[in-house]
Design an enzyme around this catalytic site. Structure first.
Site, PDB file in Angstrom:
ATOM      1  CD  GLU A   1       6.440  23.997   4.151  1.00  0.00           C
ATOM      2  OE1 GLU A   1       6.465  24.574   5.244  1.00  0.00           O
ATOM      3  OE2 GLU A   1       7.460  23.728   3.506  1.00  0.00           O
TER       4      GLU A   1
ATOM      5  CE  LYS B   1      14.438  28.092   8.896  1.00  0.00           C
ATOM      6  NZ  LYS B   1      13.358  28.502   8.005  1.00  0.00           N
TER       7      LYS B   1
ATOM      8  NE  ARG C   1      13.325  23.905  12.007  1.00  0.00           N
ATOM      9  CZ  ARG C   1      12.373  24.838  12.003  1.00  0.00           C
ATOM     10  NH1 ARG C   1      11.098  24.492  11.871  1.00  0.00           N
ATOM     11  NH2 ARG C   1      12.683  26.117  12.136  1.00  0.00           N
TER      12      ARG C   1
HETATM   13  C1  LIG Z   1       9.525  26.438   4.560  1.00  0.00           C
HETATM   14  C2  LIG Z   1       9.105  26.771   5.941  1.00  0.00           C
HETATM   15  N1  LIG Z   1       8.028  26.153   6.454  1.00  0.00           N
HETATM   16  C3  LIG Z   1       7.599  26.416   7.706  1.00  0.00           C
HETATM   17  C4  LIG Z   1       8.246  27.331   8.518  1.00  0.00           C
HETATM   18  C5  LIG Z   1       7.757  27.585   9.898  1.00  0.00           C
HETATM   19  O1  LIG Z   1       8.608  26.966  10.833  1.00  0.00           O
HETATM   20  P1  LIG Z   1       8.749  27.539  12.302  1.00  0.00           P
HETATM   21  O2  LIG Z   1       7.394  27.486  12.916  1.00  0.00           O
HETATM   22  O3  LIG Z   1       9.680  26.587  12.981  1.00  0.00           O
HETATM   23  O4  LIG Z   1       9.268  28.918  12.184  1.00  0.00           O
HETATM   24  C6  LIG Z   1       9.362  28.006   8.022  1.00  0.00           C
HETATM   25  C7  LIG Z   1      10.083  28.993   8.854  1.00  0.00           C
HETATM   26  O5  LIG Z   1      10.966  28.639   9.579  1.00  0.00           O
HETATM   27  C8  LIG Z   1       9.813  27.710   6.725  1.00  0.00           C
HETATM   28  O6  LIG Z   1      10.887  28.336   6.222  1.00  0.00           O
END
Ligand SMILES: Cc1ncc(COP(=O)(O)O)c(C=O)c1O
Length: 339
Positions: A219, A183, A80
């Site tokens: 989200e 991210k 990612r």
């Molecule tokens: C904006 C956002 N959405 C979703 C997630 C959940 O992702 P993950 O399951 O990879 O932690 C996160 C955290 O990492 C996030 O910052």
């Protein structure tokens, strides 16, 4: 570590012994370096500071009941981050270096891994920043990748529990063809006002609709969303949400447990048909939602009448945690034992 109260750790920064670093210079990644300094020395014209050329990741290491240390789907975090690098024109860090640095930093700070019984874990924060100077808007020529760790408390102190969220229409997190799928720090800066607004109203967090039409679910704060109905796990498909590794794993677990799985646009109105709903991500795995309010429409979507997590969310949560802790068989090869 006599003075750490493992069961009452906040989700905050606590200094540990070491961090690991790797520099990108002259078109290539250098050797892995170990540092005991909490600071970095950075050029004042670094692109990370001016133009937001920065990517991060988040994961956890767990002390398991068999005494081993496990991390969850760490290669997926590496991939990612590579996707984020392509999104904001940074050099991609090879997966092998990422995984080796995670292994090194966890072992170097082993004394900070909370015991299994505490429910706490060691949070792993990889960070990649453009360090080379630029004044025009251009990618840097030099980068620093760094991983630090810090022990964090259990998300659910009093046991697995529900939260209430609020739909924000006045603030957007990410544009449909922007950087929401990456991210990058800018997405989180963009969410600060919505998050403060939600907290001031007494909610656990803000809930985003798609920025273009304000019609579909995007989200749930910094977590993905899922709803459950008719034995089906339903989660948004959107070009502006982060592809959550927890969500991807829950979809697989739901399928393994005999549920149907759908990833598709979810119109807001459909919320009223869900039997259960939750936010999912590394922090909590699942944060079940009791109620989601839409103040501008004077509407409330209630997913739990008694305020308790629903049976499907509970089953998914328990299965996920048991795989993370090496209690259930890891048939998809998700965990890495750190030794
Ligand atoms: C904006 C956002 N959405 C979703 C997630 C959940 O992702 P993950 O399951 O990879 O932690 C996160 C955290 O990492 C996030 O910052």
């Amino acid at each position: 570590m006599k003075n750490i109260d493992w069961s009452n750790l906040p989700f905050g920064y606590l200094p540990t012994d070491y961090n690991v670093r790797c520099y990108y210079r002259n078109g290539q990644w250098g050797e892995i370096e170990v540092s005991s300094s909490e600071s970095i020395n950075i050029h004042m014209a670094a692109t990370a500071l001016h133009y937001g050329q920065e990517a991060f990741e988040g994961q956890k290491a767990f002390r398991c009941p068999d005494g081993k240390i496990r991390v969850f789907r760490i290669k997926d975090n590496a991939e990612r981050m590579q996707s984020t690098c392509r999104g904001i024109l940074m050099p991609e860090l090879p997966t092998e270096i990422f995984v080796e640095m995670v292994r090194r930093v966890v072992l170097l700070n082993e004394r900070f891994i909370p015991p299994y019984e505490s429910g706490a874990s060691l949070y792993i924060r990889p960070l990649l920043i453009g360090t080379g100077p630029q004044v025009g808007v251009k990618p840097a020529n030099e980068y620093l990748f760094i991983i630090f760790v810090t022990p964090v408390g259990p998300y659910f102190k009093g046991g697995f529990a529900t939260n209430d969220y609020v739909i924000t229409r006045q603030y957007d997190r990410a544009a449909p063809q922007g950087t929401g799928i990456y991210k990058v720090g800018g997405n989180y800066a963009a969410g600060l006002r919505a998050n403060r607004w939600a907290h001031e109203l007494g909610y656990a967090g803000e809930f985003y609709l798609d920025a273009k039409e304000k019609k579909y679910i995007d989200e749930c704060g910094a977590a993905n969303f899922f709803g459950i109905k008719n034995n089906t796990y339903i989660t948004p498909k959107s070009s502006s949400i982060l592809p959550s590794i927890t969500n991807r794993s829950l979809q697989q677990i739901a399928q393994d447990l005999g549920y149907k799985v759908e990833a598709r646009p979810i119109p807001e109105e459909e919320l009223s048909t869900f039997e259960e709903a939750g936010a999912c991500g590394t922090a909590a795995v699942i944060s079940p939602i009791a109620k989601l309010d839409d103040p501008e429409r004077n509407t409330s979507y209630v997913f739990s009448k008694d305020g308790k997590p629903g049976p499907v969310s509970t089953q998914l949560y328990k299965t996920f945690r048991d795989i993370q802790y090496g209690i259930l068989e890891d048939k998809h090869g998700w965990t890495t034992i750190i030794e």
